[in-house]
Design an enzyme around this catalytic site. Structure first.
Site, PDB file in Angstrom:
ATOM      1  N   ASN A 228       8.696   6.608   7.920  1.00  0.00           N
ATOM      2  CA  ASN A 228       9.319   5.387   8.107  1.00  0.00           C
ATOM      3  C   ASN A 228      10.036   4.851   6.589  1.00  0.00           C
ATOM      4  O   ASN A 228      10.479   3.844   6.520  1.00  0.00           O
ATOM      5  CB  ASN A 228       8.243   4.358   8.272  1.00  0.00           C
ATOM      6  CG  ASN A 228       7.182   4.197   7.291  1.00  0.00           C
ATOM      7  OD1 ASN A 228       7.003   4.827   6.248  1.00  0.00           O
ATOM      8  ND2 ASN A 228       6.131   3.361   7.658  1.00  0.00           N
TER       9      ASN A 228
ATOM     10  N   ARG B 287       4.484  -2.264  -3.235  1.00  0.00           N
ATOM     11  CA  ARG B 287       3.193  -2.857  -3.311  1.00  0.00           C
ATOM     12  C   ARG B 287       3.238  -4.173  -3.879  1.00  0.00           C
ATOM     13  O   ARG B 287       3.720  -4.467  -4.944  1.00  0.00           O
ATOM     14  CB  ARG B 287       2.208  -1.811  -3.837  1.00  0.00           C
ATOM     15  CG  ARG B 287       1.938  -0.665  -2.960  1.00  0.00           C
ATOM     16  CD  ARG B 287       1.343  -0.769  -1.719  1.00  0.00           C
ATOM     17  NE  ARG B 287       1.159   0.555  -0.735  1.00  0.00           N
ATOM     18  CZ  ARG B 287       1.862   0.708   0.199  1.00  0.00           C
ATOM     19  NH1 ARG B 287       2.726   0.124   0.468  1.00  0.00           N
ATOM     20  NH2 ARG B 287       1.560   1.917   0.825  1.00  0.00           N
TER      21      ARG B 287
ATOM     22  N   GLN C  73      -3.880  -7.702   1.378  1.00  0.00           N
ATOM     23  CA  GLN C  73      -3.414  -7.558   2.884  1.00  0.00           C
ATOM     24  C   GLN C  73      -4.360  -7.650   3.868  1.00  0.00           C
ATOM     25  O   GLN C  73      -5.446  -6.618   3.647  1.00  0.00           O
ATOM     26  CB  GLN C  73      -2.487  -6.506   3.082  1.00  0.00           C
ATOM     27  CG  GLN C  73      -1.223  -6.763   2.047  1.00  0.00           C
ATOM     28  CD  GLN C  73      -0.009  -5.679   2.529  1.00  0.00           C
ATOM     29  OE1 GLN C  73       1.130  -5.734   1.985  1.00  0.00           O
ATOM     30  NE2 GLN C  73      -0.279  -4.856   3.357  1.00  0.00           N
TER      31      GLN C  73
ATOM     32  N   HIS D 232       4.519  -7.388   5.704  1.00  0.00           N
ATOM     33  CA  HIS D 232       4.790  -6.014   5.815  1.00  0.00           C
ATOM     34  C   HIS D 232       4.754  -5.360   7.188  1.00  0.00           C
ATOM     35  O   HIS D 232       4.082  -4.619   7.614  1.00  0.00           O
ATOM     36  CB  HIS D 232       3.199  -5.362   5.344  1.00  0.00           C
ATOM     37  CG  HIS D 232       3.163  -4.169   4.622  1.00  0.00           C
ATOM     38  ND1 HIS D 232       2.101  -3.611   3.836  1.00  0.00           N
ATOM     39  CD2 HIS D 232       4.309  -3.208   4.720  1.00  0.00           C
ATOM     40  CE1 HIS D 232       2.682  -2.260   3.285  1.00  0.00           C
ATOM     41  NE2 HIS D 232       3.779  -2.123   3.876  1.00  0.00           N
TER      42      HIS D 232
END
Length: 386
Positions: free
Chosen positions: A147, A285, A314, A333
């Site tokens: 991805n 991040r 997260q 995200h």
């Protein structure tokens, strides 16, 4: 037979989709540079389906159970009473995504006596304590490049959203207004701006290549300098350090892994050296940025905008200040889990499992740690910075 625990994000609030916006997704034959896409023996799903949530199960559940394995799929991963915590002690394999990570701390790894393989369905394995995994001889793998382009596209989108101040302009339109002066008082052209890329790996290079046609001045920093012909092709200026880079850019995009060296790197001191009114887009991040330093820089006007796709922790709590800080364009995200990206990282996860169960080597580009040491991609991305 193995016990596999899949930790995936919850299904849509409205229920699993009965149909999709499109009937197909474009077929991608190869990654940039000629690297091959995942090559499992079978897929077990239709590309374009929602695979990353619990009901999608990465297209793996039916196949794994048909092979006699025990499969637990859950989104419940936090706290001592969570499904993940209860199922972990006798799990052989744990699979999760960076978007909804199953945090494997040293304490959790110690409890998981049977654990032999950890797979990140996507890119980025910092939610697993890699030192603890090495100490136990656990293999950690991820679906490298699956991805990367998805994240690069999202990055370019957020750069434009910030610089053009799209969020405010759309809000005015949605609320029935026509306040043109209000809509453009913070809107600029990207053309001519200085864009710096922190870490020019697969995603960073894809961002460079996609932003070049906008007529920006491109620069970067990385532990490994790019070839001279690549720098010449994109008129790239190289800086030895992030400290040197940020003083010379209007827009900074961040693509570094989270390591001891990068954690909290974007702090008050570093942000103060950027030109006033700079923008930062961080799809790497969340913990690379000092949470409160970013808020302070936006409130003071030192930063004109901050966008990103990653948070710490997260999922982020409801009262996380990045949800409400001024001039932000945060997303939850989602950059790497488009339906197109899901098809690739689900296929890569299946390929890893097929090789594991057959006793075949896992592709080096998928490996992070193996046999007690960093391997493959992990040796390049993590070993020297852990």
């Amino acid at each position: 037979m193995a016990k596999i625990v899949l930790v995936l994000y919850p299904d849509p609030v409205s229920g699993f989709p009965p149909e999709y916006a499109r009937d197909t997704i474009p077929e991608v034959s190869a990654y940039p540079g000629g690297a091959t896409l995942p090559t499992p023996k079978d897929f077990g799903f239709t590309p374009g389906e929602l695979l990353g949530s619990v009901s999608g199960a990465l297209g793996l559940k039916e196949w794994l159970e048909s092979e006699g394995h025990t499969v637990v799929v859950t989104s419940d991963k936090e706290g001592p009473d969570s499904v993940f915590e209860r199922e972990l002690p006798d799990a052989d394999i744990v699979i999760s995504q960076p978007f909804w990570p199953a945090y494997l701390t040293p304490e959790r790894i110690e409890k998981a006596e049977n654990l032999r393989l950890v797979v990140t369905a996507g890119i980025g394995s910092d939610h697993t304590d890699l030192n603890a995994a090495n100490a136990r001889g656990i293999t950690v793998a991820e679906v490298t490049y699956s991805n990367s382009i998805s994240v690069a596209e999202h990055t370019v989108m957020q750069v434009l959203v910030l610089v053009r101040d799209f969020v405010k302009q759309h809000r005015i339109a949605a609320e029935g207004g026509w306040n043109i002066a209000d809509a453009v008082e913070r809107s600029y052209d990207l053309e001519g701006m200085r864009v710096g890329v922190f870490a020019a790996g697969r995603i960073g290079r894809a961002v460079i290549e996609r932003l070049a046609p906008f007529g920006v001045q491109l620069s970067y920093t990385d532990r490994f300098r790019l070839p001279a012909e690549y720098e010449e092709q994109y008129d790239l200026t190289y800086y030895e350090s992030i400290e040197d880079l940020v003083t010379e850019v209007d827009v900074l995009t961040v693509h570094a892994p989270l390591t001891a060296q990068t954690q909290g790197l974007l702090d008050d001191e570093l942000l103060a050296t950027m030109p006033r009114g700079s923008y930062i887009v961080n799809p790497a991040r969340g913990a690379i940025a000092d949470r409160d330093a970013v808020v302070r820089a936006l409130e003071s006007g030192q930063l004109a905008g901050y966008a990103g796709d990653v948070w710490d922790p997260q999922p982020a709590p409801v009262d996380h200040p990045w949800r409400s800080m001024p001039n932000n364009a945060m997303t939850t995200h989602t950059s790497g889990t488009s339906l197109s990206g899901q098809a690739r990282y689900a296929a890569g996860t299946r390929e890893i499992l097929e090789d594991w169960f057959a006793g075949n080597p896992i592709r080096p580009e998928y490996l992070i740690v193996e046999g007690g040491s960093y391997a493959g991609t992990g040796a390049h991305s993590y070993a020297e910075q852990s």
